[in-house]
Scaffold this motif. Structure first.
Motif, PDB file in Angstrom:
ATOM      1  N   SER A  47       0.826  -1.204   0.000  1.00  0.00           N
ATOM      2  CA  SER A  47       0.000   0.000   0.000  1.00  0.00           C
ATOM      3  C   SER A  47       0.863   1.258   0.000  1.00  0.00           C
ATOM      4  O   SER A  47       0.562   2.227  -0.709  1.00  0.00           O
ATOM      5  N   LEU A  48       1.919   1.255   0.799  1.00  0.00           N
ATOM      6  CA  LEU A  48       2.806   2.416   0.824  1.00  0.00           C
ATOM      7  C   LEU A  48       3.482   2.640  -0.524  1.00  0.00           C
ATOM      8  O   LEU A  48       3.738   3.785  -0.924  1.00  0.00           O
ATOM      9  N   MET A  49       3.763   1.546  -1.240  1.00  0.00           N
ATOM     10  CA  MET A  49       4.447   1.679  -2.526  1.00  0.00           C
ATOM     11  C   MET A  49       3.505   2.062  -3.669  1.00  0.00           C
ATOM     12  O   MET A  49       3.884   2.840  -4.539  1.00  0.00           O
ATOM     13  N   PHE A  50       2.285   1.574  -3.666  1.00  0.00           N
ATOM     14  CA  PHE A  50       1.446   1.709  -4.853  1.00  0.00           C
ATOM     15  C   PHE A  50       0.205   2.585  -4.686  1.00  0.00           C
ATOM     16  O   PHE A  50      -0.346   3.040  -5.678  1.00  0.00           O
ATOM     17  N   ASP A  51      -0.282   2.795  -3.468  1.00  0.00           N
ATOM     18  CA  ASP A  51      -1.492   3.594  -3.285  1.00  0.00           C
ATOM     19  C   ASP A  51      -1.177   5.084  -3.346  1.00  0.00           C
ATOM     20  O   ASP A  51      -0.113   5.522  -2.911  1.00  0.00           O
ATOM     21  N   PRO A  52      -2.097   5.889  -3.853  1.00  0.00           N
ATOM     22  CA  PRO A  52      -1.866   7.345  -3.950  1.00  0.00           C
ATOM     23  C   PRO A  52      -2.113   8.041  -2.608  1.00  0.00           C
ATOM     24  O   PRO A  52      -3.168   8.627  -2.368  1.00  0.00           O
ATOM     25  N   TRP A  53      -1.112   8.026  -1.729  1.00  0.00           N
ATOM     26  CA  TRP A  53      -1.274   8.589  -0.397  1.00  0.00           C
ATOM     27  C   TRP A  53      -1.381  10.112  -0.410  1.00  0.00           C
ATOM     28  O   TRP A  53      -1.899  10.710   0.525  1.00  0.00           O
ATOM     29  N   LEU A  54      -0.910  10.771  -1.456  1.00  0.00           N
ATOM     30  CA  LEU A  54      -1.035  12.230  -1.510  1.00  0.00           C
ATOM     31  C   LEU A  54      -2.481  12.670  -1.712  1.00  0.00           C
ATOM     32  O   LEU A  54      -2.869  13.763  -1.287  1.00  0.00           O
ATOM     33  N   ASP A  55      -3.295  11.821  -2.330  1.00  0.00           N
ATOM     34  CA  ASP A  55      -4.709  12.138  -2.518  1.00  0.00           C
ATOM     35  C   ASP A  55      -5.519  11.959  -1.232  1.00  0.00           C
ATOM     36  O   ASP A  55      -6.674  12.348  -1.164  1.00  0.00           O
ATOM     37  N   PHE A  56      -4.916  11.386  -0.221  1.00  0.00           N
ATOM     38  CA  PHE A  56      -5.611  11.099   1.024  1.00  0.00           C
ATOM     39  C   PHE A  56      -6.092  12.375   1.722  1.00  0.00           C
ATOM     40  O   PHE A  56      -7.179  12.423   2.270  1.00  0.00           O
ATOM     41  N   ARG A  57      -5.299  13.417   1.672  1.00  0.00           N
ATOM     42  CA  ARG A  57      -5.662  14.673   2.347  1.00  0.00           C
ATOM     43  C   ARG A  57      -6.818  15.379   1.654  1.00  0.00           C
ATOM     44  O   ARG A  57      -7.576  16.100   2.278  1.00  0.00           O
ATOM     45  N   ARG A  58      -6.962  15.197   0.365  1.00  0.00           N
ATOM     46  CA  ARG A  58      -8.037  15.856  -0.385  1.00  0.00           C
ATOM     47  C   ARG A  58      -9.313  15.010  -0.442  1.00  0.00           C
ATOM     48  O   ARG A  58     -10.268  15.392  -1.084  1.00  0.00           O
ATOM     49  N   ASN A  59      -9.331  13.885   0.251  1.00  0.00           N
ATOM     50  CA  ASN A  59     -10.455  12.967   0.199  1.00  0.00           C
ATOM     51  C   ASN A  59     -11.602  13.475   1.061  1.00  0.00           C
ATOM     52  O   ASN A  59     -11.398  13.938   2.177  1.00  0.00           O
ATOM     53  N   ASP A  60     -12.823  13.374   0.551  1.00  0.00           N
ATOM     54  CA  ASP A  60     -14.002  13.835   1.297  1.00  0.00           C
ATOM     55  C   ASP A  60     -14.340  12.935   2.484  1.00  0.00           C
ATOM     56  O   ASP A  60     -15.059  13.356   3.393  1.00  0.00           O
ATOM     57  N   TYR A  61     -13.853  11.720   2.481  1.00  0.00           N
ATOM     58  CA  TYR A  61     -14.200  10.788   3.548  1.00  0.00           C
ATOM     59  C   TYR A  61     -13.458  11.080   4.845  1.00  0.00           C
ATOM     60  O   TYR A  61     -13.813  10.555   5.899  1.00  0.00           O
ATOM     61  N   PHE A  62     -12.441  11.898   4.806  1.00  0.00           N
ATOM     62  CA  PHE A  62     -11.690  12.267   6.001  1.00  0.00           C
ATOM     63  C   PHE A  62     -11.564  13.787   6.108  1.00  0.00           C
ATOM     64  O   PHE A  62     -10.565  14.309   6.573  1.00  0.00           O
ATOM     65  N   TYR A  63     -12.612  14.504   5.711  1.00  0.00           N
ATOM     66  CA  TYR A  63     -12.584  15.963   5.655  1.00  0.00           C
ATOM     67  C   TYR A  63     -12.708  16.596   7.040  1.00  0.00           C
ATOM     68  O   TYR A  63     -11.979  17.505   7.375  1.00  0.00           O
ATOM     69  N   ASP A  64     -13.660  16.123   7.847  1.00  0.00           N
ATOM     70  CA  ASP A  64     -13.832  16.663   9.198  1.00  0.00           C
ATOM     71  C   ASP A  64     -13.983  15.498  10.176  1.00  0.00           C
ATOM     72  O   ASP A  64     -13.928  14.335   9.802  1.00  0.00           O
ATOM     73  N   SER A  65     -14.181  15.820  11.454  1.00  0.00           N
ATOM     74  CA  SER A  65     -14.195  14.773  12.479  1.00  0.00           C
ATOM     75  C   SER A  65     -15.363  13.793  12.287  1.00  0.00           C
ATOM     76  O   SER A  65     -15.225  12.601  12.569  1.00  0.00           O
ATOM     77  N   TRP A  66     -16.524  14.285  11.827  1.00  0.00           N
ATOM     78  CA  TRP A  66     -17.662  13.397  11.590  1.00  0.00           C
ATOM     79  C   TRP A  66     -17.348  12.387  10.483  1.00  0.00           C
ATOM     80  O   TRP A  66     -17.622  11.196  10.618  1.00  0.00           O
ATOM     81  N   HIS A  67     -16.741  12.864   9.405  1.00  0.00           N
ATOM     82  CA  HIS A  67     -16.393  11.954   8.314  1.00  0.00           C
ATOM     83  C   HIS A  67     -15.306  10.957   8.727  1.00  0.00           C
ATOM     84  O   HIS A  67     -15.330   9.801   8.312  1.00  0.00           O
ATOM     85  N   VAL A  68     -14.363  11.419   9.563  1.00  0.00           N
ATOM     86  CA  VAL A  68     -13.318  10.510  10.049  1.00  0.00           C
ATOM     87  C   VAL A  68     -13.943   9.416  10.902  1.00  0.00           C
ATOM     88  O   VAL A  68     -13.630   8.229  10.746  1.00  0.00           O
ATOM     89  N   LEU A  69     -14.849   9.797  11.799  1.00  0.00           N
ATOM     90  CA  LEU A  69     -15.512   8.827  12.661  1.00  0.00           C
ATOM     91  C   LEU A  69     -16.342   7.845  11.838  1.00  0.00           C
ATOM     92  O   LEU A  69     -16.277   6.627  12.045  1.00  0.00           O
TER      93      LEU A  69
END
Length: 186
Positions: A47-69
């Motif tokens: 996952s560290l080698m092949f997944d796009p981890w830079l897109d993780f910060r722009r993802n709507d699923y982890f935008y605020d605390s409710w989405h993270v939960l």
């Protein structure tokens, strides 16, 4: 093709680990406690080698605390389902064989095709039809073979002298330890 070969290899190795008494891993939970950390480490590295981890910060699923939960809760549910699915597969392998689990996987693929066609309205192509027919014929032949083998092993239900009465149901499956004892001879 490589995925199918590796899957078969995985199930065969799992059967050997679960059914050989000398390894001490006859309990599926004990086997999972050994192989799960290795699988998690390998998956994490890939996952560290092949997944796009830079897109993780722009993802709507982890935008605020409710989405993270909410996302964490959904991942926990998915992980629990995956855990119990793998545990069920290991229990099935310990009681039967890797071939049985492979046949069950093939049936799952057939159900996936049918759900895609009827529920998601995917187009039912000739290739899907041929694949579904092949699955049905293959599973039917396997079940017929197992039925004939079981019928041949137990010719009569009332034959008490042959010592065929079995209370636990485990003797109808090939256990690797029994084969090892037969190979050694007197």
């Amino acid at each position: 093709m490589l995925a199918a070969v590796m899957s078969g290899f995985r199930w065969c190795m799992t059967q050997i680990l679960l059914q050989k008494e000398s390894y001490g891993l006859k309990n599926p939970l004990a086997l999972m406690s050994y192989v799960t950390p290795v699988m998690a480490l390998a998956t994490g590295l890939l996952s560290l080698m092949f997944d796009p981890w830079l897109d993780f910060r722009r993802n709507d699923y982890f935008y605020d605390s409710w989405h993270v939960l909410r996302s964490s809760f959904l991942m926990l549910i998915g992980g629990s389902l995956a855990f119990f699915m793998v545990l069920t597969e290991y229990v099935l392998i310990s009681a039967t064989s890797a071939v049985t689990v492979t046949i069950a996987g093939v049936v799952k693929e057939a159900v996936t095709i049918l759900v895609a066609v009827f529920y998601f309205h995917d187009q039912f192509t000739l290739l899907k039809g041929i694949g579904l027919l092949t699955i049905m014929i293959g599973v039917s032949l396997f079940n017929w073979y197992k039925y004939l083998k079981l019928k041949h092993a137990h010719p009569g239900e009332n034959d008490k002298d042959a010592g065929l009465s079995n209370t636990n149901g485990a003797a109808k499956y090939v256990i690797l330890d029994n084969m090892e004892d037969q190979d050694e001879g007197p």
